[in-house]
Design a protein around this motif. Structure first.
Motif, short mmCIF file in Angstrom:
data_model
loop_
_atom_site.label_atom_id
_atom_site.label_comp_id
_atom_site.label_asym_id
_atom_site.label_seq_id
_atom_site.Cartn_x
_atom_site.Cartn_y
_atom_site.Cartn_z
N TYR A 253 34.51 10.37 -15.51
CA TYR A 253 34.25 9.45 -15.82
C TYR A 253 35.29 8.67 -16.98
O TYR A 253 35.39 8.82 -17.91
N ARG A 254 35.12 7.54 -15.90
CA ARG A 254 36.05 7.04 -16.81
C ARG A 254 34.69 5.26 -17.75
O ARG A 254 34.56 4.69 -16.81
N PHE A 255 35.22 5.18 -18.65
CA PHE A 255 34.90 4.37 -19.05
C PHE A 255 35.92 3.29 -19.32
O PHE A 255 36.20 3.28 -20.24
N GLY A 256 35.42 1.64 -19.47
CA GLY A 256 35.89 0.51 -18.94
C GLY A 256 35.86 0.06 -20.85
O GLY A 256 37.00 -0.84 -20.27
N CYS A 257 35.54 0.03 -21.70
CA CYS A 257 35.26 -0.48 -22.57
C CYS A 257 35.21 0.08 -23.84
O CYS A 257 34.70 1.56 -23.30
N ALA A 258 35.06 -0.29 -24.95
CA ALA A 258 34.48 0.46 -26.42
C ALA A 258 33.43 0.48 -26.45
O ALA A 258 32.86 0.69 -25.89
N LEU A 259 33.08 1.86 -26.97
CA LEU A 259 32.25 2.68 -26.93
C LEU A 259 31.12 2.27 -28.25
O LEU A 259 31.27 3.06 -29.64
N TYR A 260 30.53 1.39 -28.74
CA TYR A 260 30.06 0.72 -29.87
C TYR A 260 28.60 0.09 -29.64
O TYR A 260 27.86 0.33 -27.42
N LEU B 294 36.29 13.04 -20.00
CA LEU B 294 36.12 11.56 -19.96
C LEU B 294 37.17 10.69 -20.59
O LEU B 294 37.91 11.49 -21.23
N ASP B 295 37.14 9.94 -19.52
CA ASP B 295 38.60 8.89 -19.37
C ASP B 295 38.84 8.18 -19.90
O ASP B 295 38.58 7.05 -19.83
N ALA B 296 39.33 7.93 -22.02
CA ALA B 296 38.74 7.29 -22.55
C ALA B 296 40.06 6.87 -23.14
O ALA B 296 40.63 5.64 -23.46
#
Length: 124
Positions: free
Chosen positions: A28-35, A61-63
């Motif tokens: 799973y790739r999340f495409g921005c800051a995690l906030y 997690l692809d960070a």
């Protein structure tokens, strides 16, 4: 399977597109800051990927695009780790660059994940 999100800013998994041969390993790739502004999106997407009939052996997690994590993002990660622990799924992170590893330590996530589960590339 990863597909572009409607926003075009990230890729999300399509649980309906997974076959039995895909079920052991989910990236799973999340495409921005995690906030705070998007931690709920992260939580909803990851829960949808691992709930129901799909229970991968590994959740990666692809960070690469995560440049920051705040307390809301850390809580979303803790919640994901709780879900994965309950179903016996191993969690790992790839392509995390500074300051993400230090933030994982700050929020007591590195201890839960384990240094050995942080990989430099998606090929490791």
């Amino acid at each position: 399977m990863l597909v572009p999100a409607a926003s075009g800013d990230e890729y999300i998994g399509r649980g309906d597109a997974l076959t039995s041969s895909d079920q052991d390993f989910l990236v799973y790739r999340f495409g921005c800051a995690l906030y705070f502004a998007n931690a709920n999106v992260f939580a909803e997407q990851t829960e949808a990927l691992v709930s129901g009939g799909h229970r991968p052996r590994w959740f990666v997690l692809d960070a690469e695009a995560i440049g920051d994590i705040d307390t809301s993002g850390a809580q979303a990660l803790h919640t994901l780790l709780d879900m994965l622990d309950k179903q016996g799924t191993t969690f790992a992170i790839t392509r995390a660059s500074a300051p993400v590893p230090e933030l994982l330590r700050r929020y007591d996530l590195m201890e839960r994940i384990g240094e050995a589960r942080i990989y430099d590339t998606n090929r490791d």
